[in-house]
Design an enzyme around this catalytic site. Structure first.
Site, PDB file in Angstrom:
ATOM      1  N   ASP A   8     -26.832 -18.047  39.852  1.00 13.77           N
ATOM      2  CA  ASP A   8     -26.729 -16.981  40.857  1.00 13.77           C
ATOM      3  C   ASP A   8     -28.139 -16.445  41.096  1.00 13.77           C
ATOM      4  O   ASP A   8     -29.132 -17.021  40.615  1.00 13.77           O
ATOM      5  CB  ASP A   8     -25.715 -15.901  40.424  1.00 13.77           C
ATOM      6  CG  ASP A   8     -26.252 -14.978  39.322  1.00 13.77           C
ATOM      7  OD1 ASP A   8     -27.331 -15.272  38.743  1.00 13.77           O
ATOM      8  OD2 ASP A   8     -25.592 -13.969  39.035  1.00 13.77           O
ATOM      9  N   HIS A   9     -28.226 -15.328  41.817  1.00 17.39           N
ATOM     10  CA  HIS A   9     -29.548 -14.775  42.131  1.00 17.39           C
ATOM     11  C   HIS A   9     -30.302 -14.352  40.870  1.00 17.39           C
ATOM     12  O   HIS A   9     -31.523 -14.447  40.812  1.00 17.39           O
ATOM     13  CB  HIS A   9     -29.412 -13.592  43.104  1.00 17.39           C
ATOM     14  CG  HIS A   9     -28.498 -12.510  42.617  1.00 17.39           C
ATOM     15  ND1 HIS A   9     -27.128 -12.676  42.551  1.00 17.39           N
ATOM     16  CD2 HIS A   9     -28.745 -11.269  42.132  1.00 17.39           C
ATOM     17  CE1 HIS A   9     -26.573 -11.576  42.073  1.00 17.39           C
ATOM     18  NE2 HIS A   9     -27.534 -10.705  41.795  1.00 17.39           N
ATOM     19  N   CYS A  65     -27.424 -17.296  34.975  1.00 13.74           N
ATOM     20  CA  CYS A  65     -27.296 -16.031  35.710  1.00 13.74           C
ATOM     21  C   CYS A  65     -28.286 -15.053  35.077  1.00 13.74           C
ATOM     22  O   CYS A  65     -29.216 -15.478  34.385  1.00 13.74           O
ATOM     23  CB  CYS A  65     -25.854 -15.522  35.726  1.00 13.74           C
ATOM     24  SG  CYS A  65     -25.171 -15.032  34.127  1.00 13.74           S
ATOM     25  N   THR A  67     -27.875 -12.817  32.646  1.00 13.95           N
ATOM     26  CA  THR A  67     -27.744 -12.812  31.182  1.00 13.95           C
ATOM     27  C   THR A  67     -27.266 -14.134  30.605  1.00 13.95           C
ATOM     28  O   THR A  67     -27.364 -14.344  29.394  1.00 13.95           O
ATOM     29  CB  THR A  67     -26.717 -11.748  30.748  1.00 13.95           C
ATOM     30  OG1 THR A  67     -25.459 -12.081  31.354  1.00 13.95           O
ATOM     31  CG2 THR A  67     -27.139 -10.349  31.174  1.00 13.95           C
ATOM     32  N   GLY A  68     -26.677 -14.963  31.431  1.00 14.83           N
ATOM     33  CA  GLY A  68     -26.010 -16.192  30.957  1.00 14.83           C
ATOM     34  C   GLY A  68     -24.589 -15.932  30.497  1.00 14.83           C
ATOM     35  O   GLY A  68     -23.855 -16.869  30.177  1.00 14.83           O
ATOM     36  N   ILE A  69     -24.210 -14.662  30.478  1.00 13.16           N
ATOM     37  CA  ILE A  69     -22.889 -14.309  29.941  1.00 13.16           C
ATOM     38  C   ILE A  69     -21.790 -14.487  30.997  1.00 13.16           C
ATOM     39  O   ILE A  69     -20.807 -15.212  30.773  1.00 13.16           O
ATOM     40  CB  ILE A  69     -22.896 -12.859  29.409  1.00 13.16           C
ATOM     41  CG1 ILE A  69     -23.867 -12.728  28.224  1.00 13.16           C
ATOM     42  CG2 ILE A  69     -21.487 -12.449  28.967  1.00 13.16           C
ATOM     43  CD1 ILE A  69     -24.112 -11.289  27.774  1.00 13.16           C
ATOM     44  N   GLY A  70     -21.947 -13.835  32.138  1.00 14.29           N
ATOM     45  CA  GLY A  70     -20.884 -13.882  33.153  1.00 14.29           C
ATOM     46  C   GLY A  70     -20.601 -15.292  33.624  1.00 14.29           C
ATOM     47  O   GLY A  70     -19.435 -15.710  33.744  1.00 14.29           O
ATOM     48  N   HIS A  98     -22.000 -29.471  16.913  1.00 12.30           N
ATOM     49  CA  HIS A  98     -20.714 -28.990  16.372  1.00 12.30           C
ATOM     50  C   HIS A  98     -19.671 -28.688  17.438  1.00 12.30           C
ATOM     51  O   HIS A  98     -18.474 -28.789  17.159  1.00 12.30           O
ATOM     52  CB  HIS A  98     -20.939 -27.736  15.534  1.00 12.30           C
ATOM     53  CG  HIS A  98     -21.539 -28.033  14.189  1.00 12.30           C
ATOM     54  ND1 HIS A  98     -21.620 -27.102  13.183  1.00 12.30           N
ATOM     55  CD2 HIS A  98     -22.089 -29.179  13.688  1.00 12.30           C
ATOM     56  CE1 HIS A  98     -22.192 -27.649  12.109  1.00 12.30           C
ATOM     57  NE2 HIS A  98     -22.501 -28.905  12.401  1.00 12.30           N
ATOM     58  N   ARG A 132     -15.081 -33.904  11.577  1.00 13.60           N
ATOM     59  CA  ARG A 132     -14.264 -32.688  11.509  1.00 13.60           C
ATOM     60  C   ARG A 132     -14.467 -31.796  12.733  1.00 13.60           C
ATOM     61  O   ARG A 132     -13.564 -31.060  13.139  1.00 13.60           O
ATOM     62  CB  ARG A 132     -14.567 -31.908  10.225  1.00 13.60           C
ATOM     63  CG  ARG A 132     -15.952 -31.309  10.143  1.00 13.60           C
ATOM     64  CD  ARG A 132     -16.191 -30.639   8.801  1.00 13.60           C
ATOM     65  NE  ARG A 132     -17.437 -29.900   8.746  1.00 13.60           N
ATOM     66  CZ  ARG A 132     -18.639 -30.445   8.552  1.00 13.60           C
ATOM     67  NH1 ARG A 132     -18.756 -31.763   8.410  1.00 13.60           N
ATOM     68  NH2 ARG A 132     -19.731 -29.694   8.503  1.00 13.60           N
ATOM     69  N   HIS A 133     -15.638 -31.906  13.349  1.00 13.23           N
ATOM     70  CA  HIS A 133     -15.910 -31.093  14.531  1.00 13.23           C
ATOM     71  C   HIS A 133     -15.081 -31.571  15.725  1.00 13.23           C
ATOM     72  O   HIS A 133     -14.682 -30.770  16.578  1.00 13.23           O
ATOM     73  CB  HIS A 133     -17.402 -31.119  14.859  1.00 13.23           C
ATOM     74  CG  HIS A 133     -18.237 -30.662  13.704  1.00 13.23           C
ATOM     75  ND1 HIS A 133     -18.206 -29.364  13.237  1.00 13.23           N
ATOM     76  CD2 HIS A 133     -19.079 -31.343  12.883  1.00 13.23           C
ATOM     77  CE1 HIS A 133     -19.013 -29.253  12.188  1.00 13.23           C
ATOM     78  NE2 HIS A 133     -19.548 -30.441  11.962  1.00 13.23           N
TER      79      HIS A 133
HETATM   80  C1  RB5 Z   1     -26.091 -10.094  38.634  1.00 12.34           C
HETATM   81  O1  RB5 Z   1     -26.680  -8.864  38.894  1.00 12.34           O
HETATM   82  C2  RB5 Z   1     -25.726 -10.217  37.169  1.00 12.34           C
HETATM   83  O2  RB5 Z   1     -24.659  -9.375  36.878  1.00 12.34           O
HETATM   84  C3  RB5 Z   1     -25.407 -11.649  36.818  1.00 12.34           C
HETATM   85  O3  RB5 Z   1     -26.501 -12.459  37.094  1.00 12.34           O
HETATM   86  C4  RB5 Z   1     -25.075 -11.930  35.365  1.00 12.34           C
HETATM   87  O4  RB5 Z   1     -26.023 -11.375  34.510  1.00 12.34           O
HETATM   88  C5  RB5 Z   1     -23.700 -11.629  34.942  1.00 12.34           C
HETATM   89  O5  RB5 Z   1     -23.292 -11.849  33.803  1.00 12.34           O
END
Ligand code: RB5
Length: 145
Positions: A8-9, A65, A67-70, A98, A132-133
Protein backbone atom coordinates in the site's frame (compact mmCIF):
# COMPACT_ATOMS: atom_id res chain seq x y z
CA UNK A 1 10.67 -19.39 -8.44
CA UNK A 2 7.71 -17.18 -9.34
CA UNK A 3 7.56 -14.15 -7.05
CA UNK A 4 4.87 -11.50 -6.63
CA UNK A 5 5.24 -8.27 -4.69
CA UNK A 6 2.70 -5.74 -3.44
CA UNK A 7 2.30 -2.79 -1.10
CA UNK A 8 0.00 0.00 0.00
CA UNK A 9 1.10 3.63 0.18
CA UNK A 10 2.80 2.99 3.55
CA UNK A 11 5.00 0.37 1.92
CA UNK A 12 5.36 1.92 -1.51
CA UNK A 13 8.87 3.37 -1.12
CA UNK A 14 10.25 0.17 0.39
CA UNK A 15 8.58 -1.89 -2.35
CA UNK A 16 10.31 0.21 -5.00
CA UNK A 17 13.64 -0.26 -3.19
CA UNK A 18 13.13 -4.03 -2.96
CA UNK A 19 12.27 -4.11 -6.67
CA UNK A 20 15.65 -2.50 -7.42
CA UNK A 21 17.34 -5.13 -5.24
CA UNK A 22 15.53 -7.96 -7.04
CA UNK A 23 16.57 -6.53 -10.41
CA UNK A 24 20.20 -6.28 -9.25
CA UNK A 25 20.02 -9.93 -8.17
CA UNK A 26 18.31 -10.88 -11.46
CA UNK A 27 15.33 -12.29 -9.58
CA UNK A 28 12.17 -12.10 -11.67
CA UNK A 29 9.02 -10.75 -10.03
CA UNK A 30 5.59 -9.37 -10.81
CA UNK A 31 4.38 -6.15 -9.17
CA UNK A 32 0.67 -6.19 -8.20
CA UNK A 33 0.80 -2.57 -7.04
CA UNK A 34 0.19 -0.12 -5.69
CA UNK A 35 1.98 1.69 -8.49
CA UNK A 36 1.84 5.22 -7.06
CA UNK A 37 2.40 6.68 -3.58
CA UNK A 38 -1.28 7.75 -3.37
CA UNK A 39 -3.31 6.49 -0.41
CA UNK A 40 -4.91 3.09 -0.99
CA UNK A 41 -6.41 0.20 0.99
CA UNK A 42 -3.96 -2.54 1.98
CA UNK A 43 -6.62 -5.33 2.13
CA UNK A 44 -7.18 -4.94 -1.61
CA UNK A 45 -3.50 -5.54 -2.45
CA UNK A 46 -3.20 -8.28 0.18
CA UNK A 47 -6.15 -10.19 -1.32
CA UNK A 48 -4.81 -9.98 -4.88
CA UNK A 49 -1.34 -11.16 -3.92
CA UNK A 50 -2.50 -13.82 -1.45
CA UNK A 51 -5.00 -15.35 -3.89
CA UNK A 52 -2.35 -15.48 -6.61
CA UNK A 53 0.03 -17.33 -4.27
CA UNK A 54 -2.71 -19.63 -2.96
CA UNK A 55 -3.83 -20.64 -6.47
CA UNK A 56 -0.26 -21.40 -7.57
CA UNK A 57 0.14 -18.50 -10.00
CA UNK A 58 3.15 -17.58 -7.86
CA UNK A 59 5.32 -19.60 -5.47
CA UNK A 60 5.68 -16.83 -2.91
CA UNK A 61 5.01 -13.17 -2.25
CA UNK A 62 6.28 -10.07 -0.49
CA UNK A 63 3.74 -7.65 0.96
CA UNK A 64 4.63 -4.29 2.49
CA UNK A 65 2.46 -1.75 4.31
CA UNK A 66 3.36 0.83 6.96
CA UNK A 67 3.84 -1.73 9.71
CA UNK A 68 3.55 -5.02 7.83
CA UNK A 69 0.79 -5.95 10.25
CA UNK A 70 -2.45 -5.05 8.46
CA UNK A 71 -1.38 -6.43 5.12
CA UNK A 72 -0.32 -9.69 6.81
CA UNK A 73 -3.56 -10.04 8.76
CA UNK A 74 -5.47 -9.60 5.51
CA UNK A 75 -3.27 -12.04 3.54
CA UNK A 76 -3.67 -14.71 6.22
CA UNK A 77 -7.45 -14.70 5.62
CA UNK A 78 -6.82 -16.51 2.32
CA UNK A 79 -6.81 -20.30 2.63
CA UNK A 80 -3.33 -21.78 2.29
CA UNK A 81 -1.52 -18.53 2.99
CA UNK A 82 1.14 -18.36 5.68
CA UNK A 83 2.16 -14.72 5.77
CA UNK A 84 4.99 -13.95 8.20
CA UNK A 85 5.88 -10.51 9.51
CA UNK A 86 9.68 -10.37 9.67
CA UNK A 87 11.74 -7.41 10.81
CA UNK A 88 14.87 -9.37 11.64
CA UNK A 89 16.96 -12.01 9.89
CA UNK A 90 16.36 -14.77 12.44
CA UNK A 91 12.59 -14.53 11.96
CA UNK A 92 13.01 -14.48 8.19
CA UNK A 93 15.04 -17.70 8.32
CA UNK A 94 12.71 -19.54 10.69
CA UNK A 95 9.52 -18.36 8.99
CA UNK A 96 10.74 -20.49 6.10
CA UNK A 97 12.41 -23.35 7.99
CA UNK A 98 9.65 -24.00 10.53
CA UNK A 99 6.51 -22.35 9.13
CA UNK A 100 6.97 -22.74 5.37
CA UNK A 101 5.85 -19.11 5.09
CA UNK A 102 4.74 -18.32 1.56
CA UNK A 103 4.41 -14.57 2.00
CA UNK A 104 6.87 -12.25 3.70
CA UNK A 105 5.43 -9.06 5.16
CA UNK A 106 7.40 -6.02 6.27
CA UNK A 107 6.68 -2.50 7.45
CA UNK A 108 8.02 0.31 5.31
CA UNK A 109 7.73 2.65 8.28
CA UNK A 110 9.50 0.21 10.62
CA UNK A 111 12.74 -0.90 8.98
CA UNK A 112 15.16 0.57 6.49
CA UNK A 113 15.99 -0.77 3.06
CA UNK A 114 19.33 -2.33 4.03
CA UNK A 115 17.80 -4.65 6.60
CA UNK A 116 14.75 -5.26 4.41
CA UNK A 117 16.99 -6.42 1.55
CA UNK A 118 18.77 -8.87 3.86
CA UNK A 119 15.43 -10.19 5.10
CA UNK A 120 14.26 -10.68 1.51
CA UNK A 121 17.53 -12.44 0.59
CA UNK A 122 17.19 -14.88 3.50
CA UNK A 123 13.46 -15.46 2.92
CA UNK A 124 14.00 -16.30 -0.74
CA UNK A 125 17.02 -18.54 -0.13
CA UNK A 126 15.86 -20.63 2.82
CA UNK A 127 13.97 -23.91 2.45
CA UNK A 128 11.37 -25.60 4.62
CA UNK A 129 12.77 -28.13 7.13
CA UNK A 130 9.71 -30.39 6.81
CA UNK A 131 9.42 -33.33 9.23
CA UNK A 132 7.58 -32.43 12.43
CA UNK A 133 7.11 -28.91 11.09
CA UNK A 134 5.18 -30.25 8.09
CA UNK A 135 2.68 -31.88 10.43
CA UNK A 136 2.15 -28.58 12.24
CA UNK A 137 1.77 -26.65 9.00
CA UNK A 138 -0.81 -29.24 7.85
CA UNK A 139 -2.72 -28.64 11.10
CA UNK A 140 -2.79 -24.90 10.34
CA UNK A 141 -4.00 -25.53 6.79
CA UNK A 142 -6.92 -27.60 8.13
CA UNK A 143 -7.93 -24.81 10.54
CA UNK A 144 -8.94 -22.23 7.95
CA UNK A 145 -11.03 -24.49 5.68
C1 RB5 B 1 -1.72 3.11 6.34
O1 RB5 B 1 -1.73 4.38 6.90
C2 RB5 B 1 -1.34 2.06 7.37
O2 RB5 B 1 -2.37 1.91 8.29
C3 RB5 B 1 -1.00 0.76 6.70
O3 RB5 B 1 0.05 0.94 5.81
C4 RB5 B 1 -0.54 -0.37 7.61
O4 RB5 B 1 0.46 0.06 8.48
C5 RB5 B 1 -1.60 -1.11 8.31
O5 RB5 B 1 -1.36 -2.07 9.04
Amino acid sequence: MKLVIGADHGGFDLKENIKEYLKEQQIAFTDYGTLTPERCDYPVVAKKVAEAVADGTFDCGILICGTGIGIGIAANKVHGIRAALCHDMFSAEYSRRHNDANILTMGGRVIGPGLAREIVRIFLNTGFDGGRHAERVAMITKMDK
